[in-house]
Scaffold this motif. Sequence first.
Motif, PDB file in Angstrom:
ATOM      1  N   PHE B 475       0.849  -1.186   0.000  1.00 50.44           N
ATOM      2  CA  PHE B 475       0.000   0.000   0.000  1.00 50.44           C
ATOM      3  C   PHE B 475       0.892   1.246   0.000  1.00 50.44           C
ATOM      4  O   PHE B 475       1.890   1.284   0.711  1.00 50.44           O
ATOM      5  N   TRP B 538       5.408   7.328   1.224  1.00 51.12           N
ATOM      6  CA  TRP B 538       5.918   6.120   1.860  1.00 51.12           C
ATOM      7  C   TRP B 538       5.096   4.929   1.416  1.00 51.12           C
ATOM      8  O   TRP B 538       4.008   5.084   0.846  1.00 51.12           O
ATOM      9  N   ILE B 540       4.102   0.590   2.387  1.00 53.59           N
ATOM     10  CA  ILE B 540       4.122  -0.543   3.308  1.00 53.59           C
ATOM     11  C   ILE B 540       3.988  -1.801   2.459  1.00 53.59           C
ATOM     12  O   ILE B 540       3.031  -1.937   1.708  1.00 53.59           O
ATOM     13  N   PHE B 541       4.958  -2.698   2.571  1.00 52.71           N
ATOM     14  CA  PHE B 541       4.976  -3.884   1.716  1.00 52.71           C
ATOM     15  C   PHE B 541       5.239  -5.130   2.544  1.00 52.71           C
ATOM     16  O   PHE B 541       5.874  -5.054   3.596  1.00 52.71           O
ATOM     17  N   VAL B 546       9.351  -0.274   6.524  1.00 52.09           N
ATOM     18  CA  VAL B 546       8.647   0.813   5.867  1.00 52.09           C
ATOM     19  C   VAL B 546       9.611   1.533   4.922  1.00 52.09           C
ATOM     20  O   VAL B 546      10.761   1.771   5.268  1.00 52.09           O
TER      21      VAL B 546
END
Lengths: 640, 640
Positions: B475, B538, B540-541, B546
């Motif tokens: 995201f 940024w 998030i995976f 992060v």
Amino acid sequence: MKISEKLQQAHKKLLNTSNPEPTKPTFSFEFFVPKTSQGVQNLYDRMDRMYDLNPQFIDITWNAGGRLSTLTNEMVATAQLVLGLETCMHLTCTNMPVSFIDTALQSAYDAGCQNILALRGDPPVDGSESTGDFQYATDLIKHIRKHYGDYFNIGVAAYPEGHPEDDDVDLLITYLKQKYDCGASFIVTQMFYDVEKFIAWCANVRAAGIDIPIIPGIMPISTWGSFMRRAKWCEINIPDYFLEQLEPIQDDDQAVREVGTDLVAEMCRKMVDSGYVNHLHFYTMNLEKATTMVLEKLNLLGPPSLESTPQPESAVSTPSTTNKLPWRKSLNPNRTNETIRPIFWQNRKHSYVIRTANWDEFPNGRWGDSRSPAFGDVDFHSGQTLLRQTSAKALEMWGLPQSPADLAEVFVDYLNGGIPSFPWSDGALSNEINIIRPQLVAMNRKGVFSVNSQPSVNGAPSNNSIFGWGPANGFVYQKQYLEFFIHKDHLASVIGKIRAANGDDEDAGFNVLTYYAVNVEGELQTNAKEDEIHAVTWGIFPGQEVVQPTIVEQTSFLAWKDEAFQIVNEWANALKLEKRKQLKKMDSETEGDEAVDLDRFDTSVQLLDQFQKDYVLCNVVDHDFVHGNDRIFSLFSDIQ
Amino acid sequence: MKISEKLQQAHKKLLNTSNPEPTKPTFSFEFFVPKTSQGVQNLYDRMDRMYDLNPQFIDITWNAGGRLSTLTNEMVATAQLVLGLETCMHLTCTNMPVSFIDTALQSAYDAGCQNILALRGDPPVDGSESTGDFQYATDLIKHIRKHYGDYFNIGVAAYPEGHPEDDDVDLLITYLKQKYDCGASFIVTQMFYDVEKFIAWCANVRAAGIDIPIIPGIMPISTWGSFMRRAKWCEINIPDYFLEQLEPIQDDDQAVREVGTDLVAEMCRKMVDSGYVNHLHFYTMNLEKATTMVLEKLNLLGPPSLESTPQPESAVSTPSTTNKLPWRKSLNPNRTNETIRPIFWQNRKHSYVIRTANWDEFPNGRWGDSRSPAFGDVDFHSGQTLLRQTSAKALEMWGLPQSPADLAEVFVDYLNGGIPSFPWSDGALSNEINIIRPQLVAMNRKGVFSVNSQPSVNGAPSNNSIFGWGPANGFVYQKQYLEFFIHKDHLASVIGKIRAANGDDEDAGFNVLTYYAVNVEGELQTNAKEDEIHAVTWGIFPGQEVVQPTIVEQTSFLAWKDEAFQIVNEWANALKLEKRKQLKKMDSETEGDEAVDLDRFDTSVQLLDQFQKDYVLCNVVDHDFVHGNDRIFSLFSDIQ
């Protein structure tokens, strides 16, 4: 950080935030060293809770000589390093060789503690002359200043109503002036209830040219008996209106506490109004309730005042990005850059801090910057174990589980708040567990034992009462995390479901669910790459880079695995010890049909031994923090 | 990274992802060095766009001697460092002193380029003998291997249909074997259209024991004229079925291109089916369309294939966290850890990379880890300026604004796509601007000139076509950012509105809106603290910490300020130069009423000069990325 600087900062900040009450005082708590290890453990839990009241600092009293003075050192270090409480260590100087004092000072220094309350110490109980290298508190102050320069803030005691050995108040101010001239940084007074006398005394102190902060020592009123006993012990005056209000209700503890709270709060207000005082020091007697009631009455608790008072800061100034994290920051100066920890020790900060105490540097914001740090062994002082409970307490809290189903009930009981502490967790569960409690209870009843968990959070405001952390106007996030022991026969089913949930992405390495599973032998199964690091808690704030305080990754999980299984082992050992104690007791008593109970010990020990062989420690992260919390729990749907 | 390794990785990955077409080929593009600076600039823009087609690498041809060979070096460095394109540098060896060759090799090495196509070079045009230290490509290969060992992948040319100077195909294979024995890493062929001949030749190459990759050079068909001319120049065979289909439609360019695309695509398919080829190299002739059409026909473009082919990686292996960022990663080995950049250069990556070329280390994930890096001056080669346009092009694109209102129309025209490039931006705007275009147009029409902006994004899937970046199942987030020039008289109104929006939080430092405003003299106003760093993009995976690739902070903003104002200055200078050119032209022609036009130049120059004095460069970040995009634009509501 030095108390004088801390108070200065706090009051500057209070003034800056357009506070309607610029004279709002700050406060601190004093704790004494308990007599037993379990007492120490319980006090840590209490200090931990009282941290949330936001004291500027705490005091730990000194216990001269032997095991207990080591405990003072240990408690200072724990408060400072693990609990993140700014600490002031009491230190007496008479009847002690200077080498004792130097050891204690060095230990405070090593823990990053910058505050010493320099005391003379009580004379020998038998009435003989004091021995040791020092005779007066001024000797100790000079010694500290000589060897440590300005490193320490030095507090000194004062007696507004005279000293039991000497009630010449003027002479006592002369002594105080001597301590001031030697380099004292602040004054903490003996307890008192006569506020007029205190204010007059303050005027005399100032008139003598002593311009350091005067911190009044406040003794809240718990019961009539303790109130009278302590006042008598300290030979202080009790104003008539105290007695008039308290004496008639002396047998009603509840009423004494309520009226006492009003009286003490009123006294505090008068002190603050006098202008001599902007900080209150509470003699907690290691209790929570009476002090909290006074603070509540003074309107010094609660979110608004928490927001406007500064966060604890370490001795070395830190960037604003690290002011507040979801876990308690250690005050060790070496750890100022620590902004990230593995989730595994989320509920066991003691062992995490101890394991990592010797790390030279802490990763700054990214775990990947300091890859594969060497986790140290856990080495507790004072005979504490990883279990962090005495064997008696372990038996009392967790009983004698006879079967996996019994064991499940221990887990469920902890989840439901029935027991306050748990082998893999230092204290009670956090509120955030409420959201997923039914699912957790259900999985434990299936024999999948939950060790640690957090629900997913998709952008809660940073002031959210359950999930919030960090400064205002931010947003916090969590990926759902679940850690559990599962029977090795059930692991394949769970991993199969994880693979199915990931679908084709599993081959590409873009897993929605990642897991690590390891048995006591260290045999690891995972669908993550060796160097993957999974952020599971992070926050977005104005004026900051992204903060990601909690991660999951392989190296630290393997270090945690040793601890998680060792805890089972120590639990079994605790039960063996309790069995021996029972045996001894039975030997000295008459034998009866209690033999059955001893078999129950054996069954429990066997259960825990077999547990280590049959169960696998497993964790799962759900990377889709946007869509709910059910995917992880559905992994157990095939288990009966 | 070496091409041989890159292809190996790519095909391994294609096989791994359960690709329905395991023989799907990868591809690359060849560009030649343009003759003019503006041509170079235009080609950079084109290469930049063609990066999105996901070629495995690009070639830059060699131009022996003089200014143009320097340009080859510069273009290799730009492709490699700024555009993030894995590059192969052509290098010829005859008619050149060895010192030339060494300089070129060193330059490639410095840029992190690991691929050289080692060529003999054409004989002198006048028919005389070749001069220089080397005579054959093998001399060059030996030289490279001697001085650089295995650092470079060395490609060599091959001629499936014979060389214009030598059509003994067997002898040519002997020569190829000699190059192979000297250490060649891969083969790139001359263009051809006779695929049967090529396949037979491949069999001979393999029979000769040459086992390195054979990369066919493909020349797409644009027009009948160019098709015939090139085939004749290279003395290659055109199969009858090509002529039969193309000759009848030779006057219809559109039809030639379409039929030609079918023919070339069919030829590619046959090569891949033969099993000798899994990579196609396109002679783009610096054009986009014909090559893209062939790739489309072969179904090698578009998101599905983009997803399954690997991202560009640098020579040094990097952690998986840095695989893909919203900005193009430089392939300089020194920059492998670079995961964060200030937003100010978002649309000017050339000058950012050049300014930071000498930084020893790049911050890894947190800007704060490498605080206040020293930004270098921008030093363009080849007479390029910060404007990155010739004065003639600047005049053509941006005209002669006579008033702030005219200037506003230049900004609006750029926002609406009417002009392809802009003084403060290397190329066209990204699609994400669509969301806030009406607001941007409105603010520009009010005389508040937008330089850079991004809308807020609250957790778009990482494969989102507009905002997405990074690996699958992640995201991505953005805070709204707006950078603009505003008249100094209007600044107070905007700052007042920012304060009002922040309310009481402004004092506490928890601002929802933060801003920096600075004039040409460097006088700064801000509501942020000096060391604050604002993350504005940024992601998030799964399997990662992060990632926060874009930030806003003071030090870099002040460095960018110099550049942003200098651009205005250079724009004015460009118009002065164009005025002089007009004057010269008028001197040589008859004078007329064109004098009016010269006044218009003066007015524009005056406008731009005054602009630097009157306007302030300002940026605002809205930290509430959860709630929409309107707060920032409402700051201008009081400006008419």
